[in-house]
Design a protein around this motif. Structure first.
Motif, mmCIF file in Angstrom:
data_model
loop_
_atom_site.group_PDB
_atom_site.id
_atom_site.type_symbol
_atom_site.label_atom_id
_atom_site.label_comp_id
_atom_site.label_asym_id
_atom_site.label_seq_id
_atom_site.Cartn_x
_atom_site.Cartn_y
_atom_site.Cartn_z
ATOM 1 N N THR A 166 5.943 9.665 -1.712
ATOM 2 C CA THR A 166 5.175 9.587 0.026
ATOM 3 C C THR A 166 5.817 9.078 0.995
ATOM 4 O O THR A 166 5.195 8.893 2.037
ATOM 5 C CB THR A 166 3.737 8.892 -0.367
ATOM 6 O OG1 THR A 166 3.938 7.693 -0.884
ATOM 7 C CG2 THR A 166 2.783 9.760 -1.401
ATOM 8 N N LEU A 167 7.127 8.522 0.454
ATOM 9 C CA LEU A 167 7.865 8.090 1.729
ATOM 10 C C LEU A 167 7.836 9.083 3.088
ATOM 11 O O LEU A 167 7.845 8.096 4.258
ATOM 12 C CB LEU A 167 9.462 7.695 1.176
ATOM 13 C CG LEU A 167 10.387 6.817 2.146
ATOM 14 C CD1 LEU A 167 9.480 5.702 2.400
ATOM 15 C CD2 LEU A 167 11.699 6.816 1.331
ATOM 16 N N GLY A 173 3.139 2.807 -9.015
ATOM 17 C CA GLY A 173 3.476 2.732 -7.469
ATOM 18 C C GLY A 173 4.611 2.933 -7.158
ATOM 19 O O GLY A 173 4.836 3.585 -5.837
ATOM 20 N N THR A 174 5.676 2.622 -8.008
ATOM 21 C CA THR A 174 7.152 2.853 -7.274
ATOM 22 C C THR A 174 7.266 4.502 -7.336
ATOM 23 O O THR A 174 7.910 4.699 -6.178
ATOM 24 C CB THR A 174 7.923 2.334 -8.330
ATOM 25 O OG1 THR A 174 7.830 1.061 -8.558
ATOM 26 C CG2 THR A 174 9.396 2.452 -7.967
ATOM 27 N N ARG A 207 5.121 5.809 -4.260
ATOM 28 C CA ARG A 207 5.768 5.492 -2.948
ATOM 29 C C ARG A 207 7.129 6.269 -2.487
ATOM 30 O O ARG A 207 7.182 6.472 -1.404
ATOM 31 C CB ARG A 207 6.035 3.808 -3.018
ATOM 32 C CG ARG A 207 4.561 3.079 -2.911
ATOM 33 C CD ARG A 207 5.106 1.730 -2.713
ATOM 34 N NE ARG A 207 3.813 0.961 -2.877
ATOM 35 C CZ ARG A 207 3.276 0.421 -4.065
ATOM 36 N NH1 ARG A 207 3.794 0.507 -5.044
ATOM 37 N NH2 ARG A 207 2.114 -0.422 -3.687
ATOM 38 N N ASN A 228 0.933 -1.036 -10.651
ATOM 39 C CA ASN A 228 1.656 -0.867 -9.547
ATOM 40 C C ASN A 228 3.197 -0.863 -9.463
ATOM 41 O O ASN A 228 3.666 -0.134 -8.781
ATOM 42 C CB ASN A 228 1.304 -2.240 -8.629
ATOM 43 C CG ASN A 228 1.103 -2.242 -7.079
ATOM 44 O OD1 ASN A 228 1.611 -1.047 -6.556
ATOM 45 N ND2 ASN A 228 0.727 -3.030 -6.562
ATOM 46 N N THR A 265 4.685 8.414 4.628
ATOM 47 C CA THR A 265 4.428 7.036 5.113
ATOM 48 C C THR A 265 5.305 6.812 6.482
ATOM 49 O O THR A 265 4.877 6.106 7.373
ATOM 50 C CB THR A 265 5.211 6.237 4.199
ATOM 51 O OG1 THR A 265 4.244 6.149 2.948
ATOM 52 C CG2 THR A 265 4.712 4.664 4.569
ATOM 53 N N VAL A 292 -2.279 5.349 -0.984
ATOM 54 C CA VAL A 292 -1.519 5.191 -2.141
ATOM 55 C C VAL A 292 -2.008 3.604 -2.969
ATOM 56 O O VAL A 292 -2.127 4.039 -4.071
ATOM 57 C CB VAL A 292 0.124 4.979 -1.840
ATOM 58 C CG1 VAL A 292 0.948 4.346 -3.277
ATOM 59 C CG2 VAL A 292 0.586 6.355 -1.406
ATOM 60 N N ASN A 293 -2.207 2.808 -2.162
ATOM 61 C CA ASN A 293 -2.696 1.753 -2.852
ATOM 62 C C ASN A 293 -3.953 1.937 -3.382
ATOM 63 O O ASN A 293 -4.438 1.167 -4.529
ATOM 64 C CB ASN A 293 -2.798 0.323 -1.948
ATOM 65 C CG ASN A 293 -1.362 -0.117 -1.683
ATOM 66 O OD1 ASN A 293 -0.550 0.019 -2.189
ATOM 67 N ND2 ASN A 293 -1.168 -0.780 -0.426
ATOM 68 N N ALA A 346 0.388 4.526 2.942
ATOM 69 C CA ALA A 346 0.425 3.480 1.996
ATOM 70 C C ALA A 346 -0.875 2.752 1.459
ATOM 71 O O ALA A 346 -0.915 2.543 0.524
ATOM 72 C CB ALA A 346 1.581 2.189 2.588
#
Length: 138
Positions: free
Chosen positions: A70-71, A63-64, A67, A59, A74, A85-86, A82
């Motif tokens: 995909t900002l 994950g950073t 994210r 994560n 999102t 992504v999780n 999100a």
């Protein structure tokens, strides 16, 4: 000049918070495995604790980056991407580890939602900001 903090200092507080966050993640993973039929965790409690550490690392590291990339999506989807992504991060963790088995895409995303909800609730209860406690100590 060095300053040594003793008796419940900064380092002890930080280590306590990390340990509690690790246990919260383990509890969230356990609840997801209990609720979602196709999510299985092997090797009992030790597997769960190790899986929590691995999922936290995935994560933080992957994950950073995900994210960040995909900002824009999102923002356009008002946060719904999100969840995907999780789910991807959970699938990556399952791929790296032999402790976690997740079913198909839907089960993985559902498990990620359960993990996020349980983690958020437990984090809010157990690790709330202790500014009021710090003010009372002074």
């Amino acid at each position: 000049m060095t300053t040594r903090v003793t008796g419940g200092g900064i380092v002890e507080d930080m280590l306590r918070r990390i340990l509690v966050a690790w246990l919260i993640m383990a509890a969230a993973l356990g609840v997801a495995a209990w609720l979602i039929p196709d999510v299985h965790i092997r090797y009992g409690s030790f597997g769960l604790i190790g899986l929590a550490a691995l999922y936290s690392l995935v994560n933080v590291l992957i994950g950073t980056i995900l994210r960040l990339f995909t900002l824009p999506l999102t923002v356009i989807t008002l946060g719904l991407s999100a969840l995907i992504v999780n789910g991807v991060l959970l699938a990556i963790t399952a791929g790296i580890s032999d402790v976690l088995d997740v079913g198909g895409f839907l089960q993985t995303v559902l498990a990620a939602i359960v993990i996020s909800l349980v983690h958020a609730v437990l984090h809010a209860i157990l690790l709330r900001d202790s500014k009021d406690d710090k003010k009372q100590r002074k």
